[in-house]
Design an enzyme around this catalytic site. Structure first.
Site, PDB file in Angstrom:
ATOM      1  N   CYS A  71       0.846  -1.190   0.000  1.00 39.91           N
ATOM      2  CA  CYS A  71       0.000   0.000   0.000  1.00 39.91           C
ATOM      3  C   CYS A  71       0.889   1.252   0.000  1.00 39.91           C
ATOM      4  O   CYS A  71       1.829   1.350   0.792  1.00 39.91           O
ATOM      5  CB  CYS A  71      -0.909   0.009   1.221  1.00 39.91           C
ATOM      6  SG  CYS A  71      -2.008   1.450   1.298  1.00 39.91           S
ATOM      7  N   CYS A  75       0.421   4.981   6.759  1.00 39.18           N
ATOM      8  CA  CYS A  75      -0.250   4.863   8.062  1.00 39.18           C
ATOM      9  C   CYS A  75       0.684   4.161   9.052  1.00 39.18           C
ATOM     10  O   CYS A  75       1.126   3.033   8.816  1.00 39.18           O
ATOM     11  CB  CYS A  75      -1.548   4.090   7.923  1.00 39.18           C
ATOM     12  SG  CYS A  75      -2.660   4.741   6.645  1.00 39.18           S
ATOM     13  N   CYS A  78       0.064   0.455  10.288  1.00 36.19           N
ATOM     14  CA  CYS A  78      -0.333  -0.595   9.351  1.00 36.19           C
ATOM     15  C   CYS A  78       0.839  -1.367   8.762  1.00 36.19           C
ATOM     16  O   CYS A  78       1.702  -0.788   8.089  1.00 36.19           O
ATOM     17  CB  CYS A  78      -1.167   0.011   8.218  1.00 36.19           C
ATOM     18  SG  CYS A  78      -1.857  -1.243   7.119  1.00 36.19           S
ATOM     19  N   CYS A 115     -17.888  -8.642   2.866  1.00 34.04           N
ATOM     20  CA  CYS A 115     -17.202  -7.381   2.583  1.00 34.04           C
ATOM     21  C   CYS A 115     -15.859  -7.649   1.920  1.00 34.04           C
ATOM     22  O   CYS A 115     -15.073  -8.451   2.413  1.00 34.04           O
ATOM     23  CB  CYS A 115     -16.995  -6.586   3.870  1.00 34.04           C
ATOM     24  SG  CYS A 115     -16.095  -5.052   3.633  1.00 34.04           S
ATOM     25  N   CYS A 146     -20.206  -5.410   1.112  1.00 31.04           N
ATOM     26  CA  CYS A 146     -19.417  -4.350   1.737  1.00 31.04           C
ATOM     27  C   CYS A 146     -18.039  -4.331   1.087  1.00 31.04           C
ATOM     28  O   CYS A 146     -17.495  -5.389   0.760  1.00 31.04           O
ATOM     29  CB  CYS A 146     -19.290  -4.607   3.240  1.00 31.04           C
ATOM     30  SG  CYS A 146     -18.174  -3.490   4.111  1.00 31.04           S
ATOM     31  N   CYS A 206     -19.477   2.602   7.239  1.00 31.88           N
ATOM     32  CA  CYS A 206     -18.774   1.979   8.363  1.00 31.88           C
ATOM     33  C   CYS A 206     -17.541   2.836   8.613  1.00 31.88           C
ATOM     34  O   CYS A 206     -16.646   2.908   7.756  1.00 31.88           O
ATOM     35  CB  CYS A 206     -18.396   0.550   8.021  1.00 31.88           C
ATOM     36  SG  CYS A 206     -17.375  -0.266   9.279  1.00 31.88           S
ATOM     37  N   ARG A 278     -18.589  -1.487  17.042  1.00 26.11           N
ATOM     38  CA  ARG A 278     -17.874  -2.745  16.874  1.00 26.11           C
ATOM     39  C   ARG A 278     -16.613  -2.774  17.709  1.00 26.11           C
ATOM     40  O   ARG A 278     -15.763  -1.885  17.623  1.00 26.11           O
ATOM     41  CB  ARG A 278     -17.524  -2.966  15.394  1.00 26.11           C
ATOM     42  CG  ARG A 278     -16.755  -4.254  15.143  1.00 26.11           C
ATOM     43  CD  ARG A 278     -16.677  -4.593  13.664  1.00 26.11           C
ATOM     44  NE  ARG A 278     -17.984  -4.952  13.158  1.00 26.11           N
ATOM     45  CZ  ARG A 278     -18.586  -4.327  12.145  1.00 26.11           C
ATOM     46  NH1 ARG A 278     -18.007  -3.314  11.545  1.00 26.11           N
ATOM     47  NH2 ARG A 278     -19.769  -4.734  11.737  1.00 26.11           N
TER      48      ARG A 278
END
Length: 356
Positions: A71, A75, A78, A115, A146, A206, A278
């Site tokens: 990616c 972040c 991550c 999802c 999703c 979400c 959640r």
């Protein structure tokens, strides 16, 4: 003896009722909730929770990355970021047939939601077309759909809606003030813009965040304010407890005090009464007592399975045993298929996703 400061602040804002859905929360009010005595806060959260949900029912989902690693975002939490040195096996986007086969297996096991997600900054057109095909074919199985694909642009959100998408995941991660210490390749406003596109397309949202990244309580206040003052509350609000992964910049960050995590769950429940809150990443490090407190504080969804994206998650048998001990039932699927197989031990919802 005068009442505590937190109680005095909240007293000034006693109307509308605590269980009302509102979008005008201030940081002073949210800060005051965090400062309440622990038992008072949990009582308020549980009262709010019972006004909108069955307190003994929890949604159960399984999360799996369908495109892993490489990616371009940085972040700090991550392991999928190409900027970090985490020991992670990169995997290309799965074939459509493989995704549909996984969705069919999930449906036959009693799932209602599937999802699909990928570790992208934003989807390229050639990949996006494949995702649209996945959405159509998964939807045709009778499942809710999703995806989490990073930032959206142009006509991508409407095209997802037209393909049959039900939910889009895109987290804010933290407060606007702390955000730049965690991510530099994508702005906080970028995230808000994607959420607006998702809402404008008529998709369910979400959206939540991560705590335990070295932020101050005021940043947790700021994160929840950002969520609770959106034009529409996210239908699902995942609260993640940082899972520290070697090779990422946040490895070695001092752990957040567990009861502060419970406070964050409770305040989220009060601010967004009708949203599903959640209990997301980080459960592997939580004992049963801490998870029980989170449910008492208003969490009513968990991720279930051996793997949460690229980090561990509590074993299925442990979750079943905890539910039995607490008298919790897994939520029934919102969509039933024609003559589905019996759900596995009452665990009904499956999501296949990667970061958002």
């Amino acid at each position: 003896m005068p009442p505590p400061r937190a109680a005095r602040v909240l007293h000034r804002f006693r109307s509308p009722p605590l269980t009302a859905i509102r979008h005008d929360w201030t940081r002073a009010q949210i800060r005051a909730l965090f400062e309440l005595p622990f038992s008072d806060l949990l009582h308020r959260a549980q009262t709010t929770h019972r006004a909108h949900f069955d307190p003994n029912t929890v949604q159960v989902s399984t999360l799996l990355s369908i495109k892993t690693g490489a990616c371009p975002e940085d972040c700090g939490y991550c392991p999928q970021s190409a900027h970090h040195e985490a020991d992670l096996q990169r995997e290309a986007l799965l074939d459509v047939d493989a995704v549909v086969a996984a969705a069919r297996a999930a449906r036959d096991a009693g799932a209602s939601r599937f999802c699909m997600g990928a570790a992208w900054r934003s989807p390229r057109e050639k990949d996006f077309v494949r995702v649209l095909d996945m959405v159509r074919q998964v939807k045709a199985l009778g499942l809710e759909t999703c995806v989490t694909l990073g930032m959206l642009g142009g006509d991508q959100a409407p095209r997802l809606k037209a393909a049959g998408l039900d939910y889009y995941n895109h987290n804010l991660d933290t407060s606007p003030e702390f955000y730049g210490q965690i991510i530099t390749t994508r702005t906080f406003q970028d995230r808000l813009d994607t959420l607006q596109q998702v809402r404008d397309a008529g998709l369910n949202v979400c959206c939540g965040g991560i705590v335990g990244m070295g932020e101050a309580r005021e940043d947790r206040v700021g994160l929840l304010e950002s969520l609770a003052t959106l034009p529409e509350h996210p239908q699902s609000v995942p609260i993640n407890y940082l899972v520290q992964v070697a090779g990422t910049p946040l490895a070695g960050t001092p752990a957040l005090e567990p009861l502060e995590f419970v406070r964050t769950i409770a305040v989220a429940r009060i601010l967004m009464p009708a949203s599903v809150v959640r209990l997301s990443a980080g459960r592997e490090s939580m004992d049963d007592a801490l998870q029980a407190l989170c449910f008492l504080a208003g969490a009513n969804s968990i991720f279930y399975g051996d793997k949460l994206l690229t980090t561990g998650n509590p074993a299925a048998e442990r979750d079943r045993a905890l539910f039995a001990t607490l008298g919790i039932n897994a939520a029934e699927p919102a969509v039933r298929c024609a003559a589905p197989a019996a759900p596995a031990a009452g665990l009904t919802d499956v999501a296949v996703a990667a970061g958002g």
